[in-house]
Design a protein around this motif. Sequence first.
Motif, short mmCIF file in Angstrom:
data_model
loop_
_atom_site.label_atom_id
_atom_site.label_comp_id
_atom_site.label_asym_id
_atom_site.label_seq_id
_atom_site.Cartn_x
_atom_site.Cartn_y
_atom_site.Cartn_z
N GLY A 253 0.78 -1.23 0.00
CA GLY A 253 0.00 0.00 0.00
C GLY A 253 0.81 1.28 0.00
N GLU A 254 2.14 1.20 -0.01
CA GLU A 254 2.96 2.41 -0.01
C GLU A 254 3.05 3.01 -1.40
OE1 GLU A 254 6.40 5.15 0.26
OE2 GLU A 254 6.05 3.53 -1.15
N GLU A 255 3.15 2.14 -2.41
CA GLU A 255 3.35 2.62 -3.78
C GLU A 255 2.04 2.80 -4.55
OE1 GLU A 255 5.95 3.79 -4.74
OE2 GLU A 255 7.72 2.70 -4.09
N SER A 256 0.93 2.36 -3.99
CA SER A 256 -0.34 2.46 -4.71
C SER A 256 -1.44 2.90 -3.78
CB SER A 256 -0.72 1.10 -5.32
OG SER A 256 -2.03 1.15 -5.86
N GLY A 257 -2.12 3.98 -4.17
CA GLY A 257 -3.23 4.46 -3.36
C GLY A 257 -4.45 3.58 -3.43
N ASP A 258 -4.46 2.62 -4.37
CA ASP A 258 -5.61 1.72 -4.50
C ASP A 258 -5.56 0.56 -3.51
OD1 ASP A 258 -6.54 3.25 -6.62
OD2 ASP A 258 -5.41 2.10 -8.10
N ALA A 259 -4.40 0.27 -2.98
CA ALA A 259 -4.25 -0.85 -2.05
C ALA A 259 -4.47 -0.39 -0.61
CB ALA A 259 -2.86 -1.47 -2.19
N VAL A 260 -4.79 -1.35 0.24
CA VAL A 260 -4.87 -1.06 1.67
C VAL A 260 -3.47 -0.78 2.19
CG1 VAL A 260 -5.44 -2.00 3.94
CG2 VAL A 260 -6.92 -2.48 1.99
#
Length: 398
Positions: free
Chosen positions: A100-107
């Motif tokens: 979730g650090e590199e993608s705002g779509d992930a938790v």
Amino acid sequence: QADIFVPDGHPRDGGLIARLAGTDANAPAILLVDHIDVVAARREDWPRDPFTLAQENGYFIGRGVIDDKALSAIWVDSLIRLKEEGFRPRRTLKIALTCGEESGDAVNGVKWLLENRREAVEAGVAFNEGGYGMADADGKPQALYLAVGEKHSQTFVIEAVNPGGHSSRPRTDNAIYELSKALLRLRDLDFPIRMTDANRTYFDRMGLVVGGEMGARMRRLADGTADAATIAAVTAQPVYNATLRTTCVATLVEGGHAVNALPQRAWAHIQCRLFPGDSGTETEQRLRDAIGDARVTLSRDGEPGVVAVPPPLDPAIVEPAEAVAREMFPGLPLIPTLLTAGTDGRYLSAAGIPTYGIPGILLDADGNGAHGVNERIRVRSMMEGRDYLYALIKRYAR
């Protein structure tokens, strides 16, 4: 003890938590945190499979090797080595490897753990990405950087609207022109310079590394004797400027709807990187004041981010890092710095867990292709960083 955690309904957004128990139950734990998710990579852009690790010409190559799987591997490897040695730390050592650090779509795994399994990451201090070393073109070490605090991002949208009309009948209140004038005003907006213990130390020590007239200017900035011309010369360098203040920059622009029509709308995204402690509300007001045009609207893109809280420039953190550097990188300065990008450390620092970016892995001057094609890390830098961080963890754990 080790465990895989998986947020409900998000089977691909989990991670690893582990701990090596300390001998002193009253001593605050140490958290080793890092992200294992990576930026997307398209196979057709790479000369090789980006997700198959390769070793060529003294480098490991593959998506994520420098951002940030190298550090994740070192954290796990370090606990394995400590266990095999029979080393018993006084302070409990914890690991949290998350997505979730590199993608705002992930938790976001760090945020999720703080909200759902706080005990897994509860610690007196956390060590994270963001610290690094710098090597020259030949791989010779130049300096080690200890990240003491980081910026956080907030994106805004500015927009000009107009009734539009036929392109054969131009009018001066063109939406694209109005937006352009607003963008130029934002280009010329300088936020106040913020001096902290960390960036005073950074400019003092980095001035010795840089040398010459620029180095002297940096040291005058650090000791408070810089005049306006000196400040202007230092802040003309983008990296130094970003270390000293909040910055905002236009990153996306769009406008109009047809080549034969006057534009009815024109808008741009403004990405701000806020200095620790600066608020989104204060930044928004400065942008409004700079635009100074009621015909151009300003709005936030997304919810306000977590405000990064800078940790103290603590001798208990700095001095062991310097001591191990003297042993393993003789003559190499260790320089505290503000990380001008953002990491998951913002969640930890906001939750009362001071978080530092620990150096050890030396980067090349070109940035090692992070987020780009043929991302790579020198094998030698990886192994030297492994040994530096292992020795440092042991020292902190005692």
